[in-house]
Write a protein that holds these residues in place. Structure first.
Motif, mmCIF file in Angstrom:
data_model
loop_
_atom_site.group_PDB
_atom_site.id
_atom_site.type_symbol
_atom_site.label_atom_id
_atom_site.label_comp_id
_atom_site.label_asym_id
_atom_site.label_seq_id
_atom_site.Cartn_x
_atom_site.Cartn_y
_atom_site.Cartn_z
ATOM 1 N N GLU A 93 10.216 0.953 1.880
ATOM 2 C CA GLU A 93 10.730 0.952 3.253
ATOM 3 C C GLU A 93 10.305 2.195 4.016
ATOM 4 O OE1 GLU A 93 14.019 3.277 1.219
ATOM 5 O OE2 GLU A 93 12.500 1.778 0.708
ATOM 6 N N ILE A 94 10.050 3.299 3.295
ATOM 7 C CA ILE A 94 9.595 4.519 3.970
ATOM 8 C C ILE A 94 8.200 4.304 4.547
ATOM 9 C CG2 ILE A 94 9.096 6.973 3.677
ATOM 10 C CD1 ILE A 94 12.087 6.092 3.509
ATOM 11 N N GLY A 148 0.455 -15.160 2.722
ATOM 12 C CA GLY A 148 0.929 -15.736 1.469
ATOM 13 C C GLY A 148 1.790 -14.776 0.680
ATOM 14 N N VAL A 149 1.394 -13.520 0.642
ATOM 15 C CA VAL A 149 2.174 -12.492 -0.038
ATOM 16 C C VAL A 149 3.547 -12.365 0.609
ATOM 17 C CG1 VAL A 149 2.349 -9.989 -0.355
ATOM 18 C CG2 VAL A 149 0.231 -11.171 -0.943
ATOM 19 N N ALA A 150 3.569 -12.312 1.933
ATOM 20 C CA ALA A 150 4.826 -12.157 2.654
ATOM 21 C C ALA A 150 5.768 -13.329 2.386
ATOM 22 C CB ALA A 150 4.554 -12.027 4.152
ATOM 23 N N GLU A 151 5.247 -14.535 2.366
ATOM 24 C CA GLU A 151 6.082 -15.715 2.132
ATOM 25 C C GLU A 151 6.655 -15.700 0.721
ATOM 26 O OE1 GLU A 151 8.333 -18.791 2.651
ATOM 27 O OE2 GLU A 151 7.078 -18.116 4.316
ATOM 28 N N HIS A 152 5.828 -15.358 -0.267
ATOM 29 C CA HIS A 152 6.323 -15.289 -1.648
ATOM 30 C C HIS A 152 7.418 -14.239 -1.783
ATOM 31 C CE1 HIS A 152 3.881 -18.162 -3.818
ATOM 32 N NE2 HIS A 152 2.767 -17.692 -3.260
ATOM 33 N N ALA A 207 8.975 -3.971 5.138
ATOM 34 C CA ALA A 207 7.527 -4.206 5.196
ATOM 35 C C ALA A 207 7.229 -5.617 5.686
ATOM 36 C CB ALA A 207 6.905 -3.980 3.820
ATOM 37 N N LEU A 208 8.054 -6.591 5.285
ATOM 38 C CA LEU A 208 7.836 -7.963 5.729
ATOM 39 C C LEU A 208 8.090 -8.106 7.227
ATOM 40 C CD1 LEU A 208 9.654 -9.926 2.864
ATOM 41 C CD2 LEU A 208 7.248 -9.280 3.017
ATOM 42 N N GLN A 244 9.274 -12.666 11.547
ATOM 43 C CA GLN A 244 7.889 -12.231 11.442
ATOM 44 C C GLN A 244 7.073 -13.133 10.517
ATOM 45 O OE1 GLN A 244 6.783 -9.817 13.431
ATOM 46 N NE2 GLN A 244 4.744 -10.391 12.750
ATOM 47 N N VAL A 245 7.680 -13.567 9.427
ATOM 48 C CA VAL A 245 6.950 -14.357 8.434
ATOM 49 C C VAL A 245 6.909 -15.833 8.809
ATOM 50 C CG1 VAL A 245 6.928 -15.107 6.011
ATOM 51 C CG2 VAL A 245 7.464 -12.720 6.579
#
Length: 682
Positions: free
Chosen positions: A478-479, A561-565, A550-551, A624-625
């Motif tokens: 998160e930083i 794809g990474v964000a959805e997973h 980050a998401l 966002q996702v």
């Protein structure tokens, strides 16, 4: 001493005067409906003791308690005064014993908790309780109804109470219970307490200890000085928390009133000195002020989108905004938190920008600007003094992000560029150079490293002695998200300022940081993002909600794809109706209940405990996702909580295990702020 009576001179409806600059009526017709608890809830002692009310005055002072009337915490009091606003809090008046004489019988309206007993049992006479807009109790004795209201006027160190009667005439006897102690402590019978009283115009003055302010009790009844001690009150909530839970309180005497439909009983508890009050004017002024706050905050929201929950949260938001040294700050939570930098700037968008209170947002940002030091802002202003604590890696980043949000919402470019742009630049430069606690940018990947043994710098800040429960030395996820957002704000402001060379350097850094976040945090085997990298271990694979930041980045920093997973994993293991768990239940360190002694609670604080404020970043991540607004849906899940624990408020934390019992502070700023923000966003 003892036995003399002083006749009050306030008249049948009171003659206390108070000057106000507020207008006489609200500016619109939005009305917050009463939050009502029926008699059966009030007469169920377990239910009545678990529900708490809160009044504040915008100075850091407060009053709070249970709807049963019994104090279950050492913080429950009728007048807890911030002697150095908003800190230096001292409990001056703890409670008040209430007794009714009618038809030759005596009826107790009060309830207290003692060892093995509840005495008296005034809760059995309760017909109901409501917030309208402040606490109002209703008791019934035969055909007689007795109503008490209690509120704190904004900007005044006072608690106002008023009793009304319908259906007959009663004699009302009131005995204030005093201590005069730090709000984190308890009080015990001792020979140093002064039992002296003075008739001070239309008030009775008490000063239990010479180092404390004088308490004046303004009233329209008769006073009889009868000093005595009430011993061994029990505070069950403190006992459950493994803390000191027994207290003795001093009762200086009795106030007696004859009350009927033509005559009210009035009492003002204050440390304001020799001023006069008019209870009716105070009530009208404060009611109108609160109505104006809600109306101004929601004036641009279509009325068909305003449900009760949004209205309650808007009203609650006002209680966290307080004065500090000519400016404004945010009380992180009631009843025991003061103002924290991290909490202030996480809360700022929901408390002030979503509600169009731009002037207060400006004051909040300006209040912290002089405290920027080596790229950092204070995490906390301690109760005991004004020397701030610079022990947070994320508060400076939240500050910079809030600057960008304020500019976008208000358009106040002149103030931002003149006062806040230098602060944002100092934060970025401080992190680029390196600052306290090894906080600094790794030139290889542009990510922020932070941490030294024994110090916790992120929001997961529980520590037991020298043991940091969730050590996150390294590069927490998160930083990096906050750092990217800070760099985006800095780039925008640098362009406005014409700082071309500096902007070019930061632009290169922003691209490097974004690429590193995209490539270095994906945990392929787990299907989510690492919580910390480049620490010990080199990759911390704990499934935590911090990855949501980050998401939620805009523009996106992760592959779709990474964000959805990752979002799927968070929803499956961490999401509850009341917030996000701080650790997946499958983890060996997971703690499903945050109870017990301080060390037990600290061990569970970020190891599975649910935090409601994280629903805000979860909603941002879903938008966002997936481009879906879920704020209103999440708010519906919290609706029942607003009728539980802190009434109309959002608790600090809840158990990770169902049924997710509320824990911690019963009113938390960032919980209210984030729920309000995402609800108003849709």
């Amino acid at each position: 001493m003892g036995g003399s009576e002083v006749v009050g001179t306030l008249g049948t409806t009171g003659s206390m005067t108070f000057a106000s600059t507020m207008t006489s009526r609200a500016t619109s017709n939005i009305r917050v409906p009463p939050l009502v608890l029926p008699g059966e809830k009030c007469r169920d002692l377990r239910e009545a003791l678990r529900r708490e009310w809160l009044e504040t005055n915008g100075l850091g002072s407060f009053a709070c308690g249970t709807i049963a009337g019994a104090a279950t915490r050492r913080y429950h009091s009728l007048l807890c005064v911030a002697t150095r606003p908003p800190v230096g809090r001292m409990v001056m008046v703890n409670n008040i014993e209430q007794m009714v004489l009618h038809g030759g019988e005596t009826y107790q309206l009060s309830t207290n908790v003692y060892h093995g007993a509840h005495h008296p049992e005034g809760y059995r006479l309760l017909e109901g309780f409501r917030l309208d807009p402040w606490p109002i109790w209703t008791w019934r004795i035969g055909n007689i109804t007795i109503e008490r209201e209690l509120f704190m006027p904004h900007g005044v160190q006072a608690t106002v109470m008023r009793w009304r009667v319908r259906g007959g005439t009663i004699d009302l006897v009131l005995r204030p219970l005093l201590s005069g102690r730090d709000y984190h402590s308890t009080h015990h019978e001792n020979p140093d307490l002064s039992t002296h009283h003075e008739v001070d115009g239309q008030a009775i003055a008490f000063q239990p200890y010479g180092s404390l302010p004088t308490v004046r009790v303004h009233h329209n009844g008769r006073y009889g000085h009868q000093p005595c001690w009430y011993r061994r009150f029990i505070y069950p909530a403190e006992r459950e928390r493994g803390l000191e839970f027994e207290e003795d309180l001093f009762a200086p005497g009795e106030f007696r009133f004859t009350v009927n439909e033509g005559r009210e009983a009035e009492m003002v508890l204050t440390t304001e000195g020799r001023r006069r009050f008019d209870v009716g004017v105070l009530a009208d002024t404060e009611r109108n002020r609160r109505a104006q706050v809600v109306n101004a905050s929601l004036s641009e929201v279509p009325k068909d989108q305003l449900d009760d929950t949004i209205l309650y949260l808007t009203r609650a938001a006002d209680q966290f905004l307080v004065a500090r040294a000519g400016g404004s700050t945010v009380i992180a939570g009631y009843p025991w938190f003061t103002d924290w930098g991290r909490d202030t700037f996480i809360s700022l968008p929901g408390l002030t920008l979503a509600t169009k209170r731009y002037g207060i947002a400006r004051e909040l940002l300006a209040s912290f600007a002089p405290w920027v030091s080596d790229g950092m802002i204070p995490n906390r202003f301690p109760d005991g003094g004004d020397v701030p604590e610079y022990n947070t890696v994320d508060a400076p980043l939240w500050y910079a992000v809030a600057v960008g949000q304020y500019l976008e919402a208000s358009g106040d470019s002149h103030f931002v560029m003149e006062r806040l742009w230098p602060c944002v630049r100092a934060i970025v430069d401080g992190y680029r150079r390196g600052t306290r606690y090894r906080i600094g940018v790794d030139p290889q990947d542009g990510l922020v490293f932070a941490g030294v043994p024994g110090v916790q710098l992120t929001w997961m800040d529980a520590r037991i002695g020298d043991w940091v429960v969730t050590p996150r030395i390294g590069k927490p996820i998160e930083i990096q998200a906050l750092w990217l957002r800070t760099l985006r704000v800095a780039l925008h402001l640098a362009e406005r300022a014409g700082a071309r060379a500096w902007r070019a350097e930061v632009e290169v850094l922003e691209r490097r940081t974004r690429e590193s976040l995209r490539t270095r945090y994906w945990h392929e085997q787990g299907g989510y993002l690492y919580d910390v990298i480049d620490g010990d271990p080199p990759q911390d694979a704990s499934l935590r909600p911090n990855q949501l930041y980050a998401l939620a980045l805009d523009p996106p920093a992760l592959d779709p794809g990474v964000a959805e997973h990752a979002l799927d994993a968070v929803e499956k293991h961490l999401l509850t109706p009341y917030g996000l768990r701080t650790l997946a239940p499958s983890a060996s360190a997971y703690r499903g209940r945050c109870t017990g002694a301080p060390q037990d609670r600290d061990a569970a604080y970020h190891q599975g405990t649910v935090w409601p404020h994280l629903l805000g970043v979860y909603a941002d991540a879903v938008w966002q996702v997936r481009k879906r607004r879920v704020g209103r849906r999440l708010l519906q899940g919290m609706r029942d909580h607003l009728m539980d624990a802190g009434l109309g408020q959002v608790s600090e934390i809840m158990d990770g295990d169902s049924p997710h019992e509320p824990r911690g502070a019963f009113a938390q700023a960032w919980g209210v702020a984030e729920l309000l923000r995402i609800a108003l966003a849709g």
